[in-house]
Scaffold this motif. Structure first.
Motif, PDB file in Angstrom:
ATOM      1  N   ALA A  63       0.616  -1.179  -0.336  1.00  0.00           N
ATOM      2  CA  ALA A  63      -0.177  -0.108   0.309  1.00  0.00           C
ATOM      3  C   ALA A  63       0.905   1.166  -0.050  1.00  0.00           C
ATOM      4  N   PRO A  67      -0.633   4.766  -1.766  1.00  0.00           N
ATOM      5  CA  PRO A  67      -1.443   4.745  -0.792  1.00  0.00           C
ATOM      6  C   PRO A  67      -3.010   5.132  -1.358  1.00  0.00           C
ATOM      7  N   LEU A  70      -4.091   2.022  -3.461  1.00  0.00           N
ATOM      8  CA  LEU A  70      -3.867   0.638  -3.106  1.00  0.00           C
ATOM      9  C   LEU A  70      -4.691   0.520  -1.625  1.00  0.00           C
ATOM     10  N   VAL A  71      -4.496   1.659  -0.894  1.00  0.00           N
ATOM     11  CA  VAL A  71      -5.352   1.324   0.331  1.00  0.00           C
ATOM     12  C   VAL A  71      -6.817   0.942   0.226  1.00  0.00           C
ATOM     13  N   GLU A  73      -8.217  -0.404  -2.382  1.00  0.00           N
ATOM     14  CA  GLU A  73      -8.439  -1.736  -3.079  1.00  0.00           C
ATOM     15  C   GLU A  73      -8.116  -2.848  -2.243  1.00  0.00           C
ATOM     16  N   LEU A  74      -7.070  -2.622  -1.531  1.00  0.00           N
ATOM     17  CA  LEU A  74      -6.466  -3.436  -0.487  1.00  0.00           C
ATOM     18  C   LEU A  74      -7.770  -3.891   0.638  1.00  0.00           C
ATOM     19  N   ARG A  75      -8.452  -2.631   1.069  1.00  0.00           N
ATOM     20  CA  ARG A  75      -9.433  -3.108   1.900  1.00  0.00           C
ATOM     21  C   ARG A  75     -10.657  -3.576   1.180  1.00  0.00           C
ATOM     22  N   LEU A  93      -1.915  -1.270   8.247  1.00  0.00           N
ATOM     23  CA  LEU A  93      -2.037   0.009   7.600  1.00  0.00           C
ATOM     24  C   LEU A  93      -1.845   1.142   8.669  1.00  0.00           C
TER      25      LEU A  93
END
Length: 99
Positions: A63, A67, A70-71, A73-75, A93
């Motif tokens: 991330a 950030p 990606l934050v 999308e990762l979540r 995170l």
């Protein structure tokens, strides 16, 4: 990806799962490339595979590469896996100062 366009989503997903073992920097580049060509399903599948195989700390390192993109999308990928996976990701995170 051509495999998905040809209706071979199982093959696509298998390749994406294999890609999840690559170094974090490679994954960040792959996610950026997939986003650039609007391959949201592939990005989500790649991140889901990544989260299923790697530590939350690895996810935070990923991330950190982008950030803003990606934050979220990762979540979303973590949420699709399990509430516990999302909770662990959020903790990593926060520790990394990304949320």
């Amino acid at each position: 990806m051509a495999l998905a366009d040809a209706g071979r989503t199982d093959d696509r997903d298998r390749l994406l799962r294999q890609g999840a073992a690559r170094p974090v920097a490679d994954l960040a580049g792959a996610c950026a490339a997939l986003r650039a060509v609007r391959r949201d399903a592939e990005t989500h599948a790649l991140l889901g595979a990544f989260l299923g195989r790697r530590t939350p700390e690895d996810a935070a390192a990923l991330a950190a590469a982008d950030p803003a993109a990606l934050v979220p999308e990762l979540r979303a990928a973590a949420r699709a896996l399990s509430p516990a996976r999302e909770r662990d990701l959020l903790h990593a995170l926060r520790v990394a100062g990304l949320v």
